[in-house]
Design a protein around this motif. Sequence first.
Motif, short mmCIF file in Angstrom:
data_model
loop_
_atom_site.label_atom_id
_atom_site.label_comp_id
_atom_site.label_asym_id
_atom_site.label_seq_id
_atom_site.Cartn_x
_atom_site.Cartn_y
_atom_site.Cartn_z
N LEU A 24 39.98 50.30 46.34
CA LEU A 24 41.37 50.19 45.90
C LEU A 24 41.93 51.52 45.43
O LEU A 24 41.33 52.21 44.60
N ARG A 25 43.12 51.83 45.96
CA ARG A 25 43.90 52.97 45.49
C ARG A 25 45.34 52.51 45.32
O ARG A 25 45.82 51.65 46.06
N PRO A 26 46.07 53.08 44.35
CA PRO A 26 47.46 52.64 44.13
C PRO A 26 48.38 53.08 45.26
O PRO A 26 48.29 54.21 45.75
N TYR A 27 49.25 52.16 45.66
CA TYR A 27 50.25 52.47 46.69
C TYR A 27 51.58 52.74 46.01
O TYR A 27 52.11 51.88 45.29
N GLY A 28 52.12 53.92 46.24
CA GLY A 28 53.38 54.30 45.61
C GLY A 28 54.59 54.13 46.52
O GLY A 28 55.63 54.72 46.28
N TYR A 29 54.44 53.32 47.56
CA TYR A 29 55.53 53.02 48.51
C TYR A 29 56.05 54.28 49.17
O TYR A 29 57.25 54.48 49.35
N ASN A 30 55.11 55.14 49.54
CA ASN A 30 55.38 56.35 50.30
C ASN A 30 54.28 56.46 51.35
O ASN A 30 53.10 56.37 51.02
N LEU A 31 54.66 56.67 52.60
CA LEU A 31 53.70 56.66 53.70
C LEU A 31 52.93 57.97 53.87
O LEU A 31 52.04 58.06 54.72
N ALA A 32 53.22 58.98 53.06
CA ALA A 32 52.64 60.30 53.28
C ALA A 32 51.12 60.28 53.29
O ALA A 32 50.47 60.86 54.18
N GLY A 33 50.52 59.61 52.32
CA GLY A 33 49.06 59.56 52.24
C GLY A 33 48.46 58.90 53.46
O GLY A 33 47.47 59.39 54.03
N PHE A 34 49.04 57.81 53.89
CA PHE A 34 48.56 57.10 55.07
C PHE A 34 48.69 57.96 56.32
O PHE A 34 47.76 58.05 57.13
N LEU A 35 49.82 58.61 56.49
CA LEU A 35 50.06 59.40 57.69
C LEU A 35 49.10 60.58 57.82
O LEU A 35 48.79 61.02 58.93
N ASN A 36 48.60 61.05 56.69
CA ASN A 36 47.73 62.22 56.69
C ASN A 36 46.24 61.89 56.71
O ASN A 36 45.41 62.80 56.66
N ASP A 37 45.89 60.62 56.77
CA ASP A 37 44.49 60.22 56.74
C ASP A 37 44.27 59.08 57.72
O ASP A 37 44.69 57.95 57.47
N GLU A 38 43.62 59.36 58.85
CA GLU A 38 43.47 58.36 59.89
C GLU A 38 42.57 57.19 59.50
O GLU A 38 42.61 56.14 60.14
N LYS A 39 41.76 57.35 58.46
CA LYS A 39 40.90 56.26 58.01
C LYS A 39 41.57 55.39 56.93
O LYS A 39 41.04 54.35 56.56
N MET A 40 42.72 55.83 56.46
CA MET A 40 43.41 55.11 55.40
C MET A 40 43.92 53.77 55.90
O MET A 40 44.41 53.64 57.03
N VAL A 41 43.82 52.76 55.03
CA VAL A 41 44.42 51.45 55.26
C VAL A 41 45.37 51.19 54.10
O VAL A 41 45.09 51.60 52.96
#
Length: 329
Positions: A154-171
Amino acid sequence: MMKNWLLAAVSATLATGAAAQDKVVFATNWLAQGGHGGFYQALADGTYEEFGLDVEIQQGGPQVNNRPMLAAGRIDFLQTGNLLLSFDNVRNGIPTVVVAAYYEKDPQVLIAHEGQYEGWDDLASAPEVLIGKDGQFSFWQWMTASQGFSDEQLRPYGYNLAGFLNDEKMVQQGYATSEPLYAEKQGAPVDTFLLADQGWSTYASTIEARVEMVEDNPDLVQRFIDASTIGWYNYLYNDPSLGNAAIMEANPEMTAEGLAAEVDQLLALGIIGSGLQSELGIGAIDLDRVQAFYDTVVDAGILEEGSVDLSKVATDQFVNHKVGMDLVK
């Protein structure tokens, strides 16, 4: 020419003296968008008016909490997120009840970069899963209790896609008509996993009314639900242009292209028009399913056994009548 059932409804409205137009204030759960299309369609194409209703749609939004306005009598109907909110109302003695469920499935999703995971079960191996605060206290508890996920991910989601877009393993979590579409616009095609397809069986886009109105003025409730349902059929399966124009006027950030993409997503994922709705009409409610979802959240530790009187959560009095189904083309 109006359909026979619509003529009958209008005649009944005239006969009861409601032709002077009953004023109704309906509050949505967010800024105007495709997920509100049927309501704006019914407003724009005159369906509410044909049912003897003068409807004002009051938008929700990031700084707006319409929920207490319903119990206070300042609005008449409220579009809510899912059944957890309705369970909470009953648990706290707030006299409101669900009278329709416009989404057969909750639009809550997890998204992953396309091809990174083989399927839902494989997501439990993701190193990080971004979940917002509300989700951490609701569906995430179900995911860890029964779906193989762990709090270590679990990691907090701040309603910004930047982290997801920069990490292909991110869900990360998302809303079916938002994050998957936004990610693809950013050049990151995704695999979308609807929680509803894995057992998170809540209804969504439910409509709540005050218990007092249901008991004292059921005709008004019935007319609002019937007209809204017809609006949804016309918006989804016929010409949505009037509804879209009304949405874009209320929320200029919306575009015709974006609204079309939202509707395509709603239909493709079976969020609306599927399951029981395909048999009994959009808005349908199965009270056994309400019980089953309650059992799910109790098993996950989200609510305590016996904490909610389920007889007060929802009624199928105003739905399951196949209203508007003949409008599908």
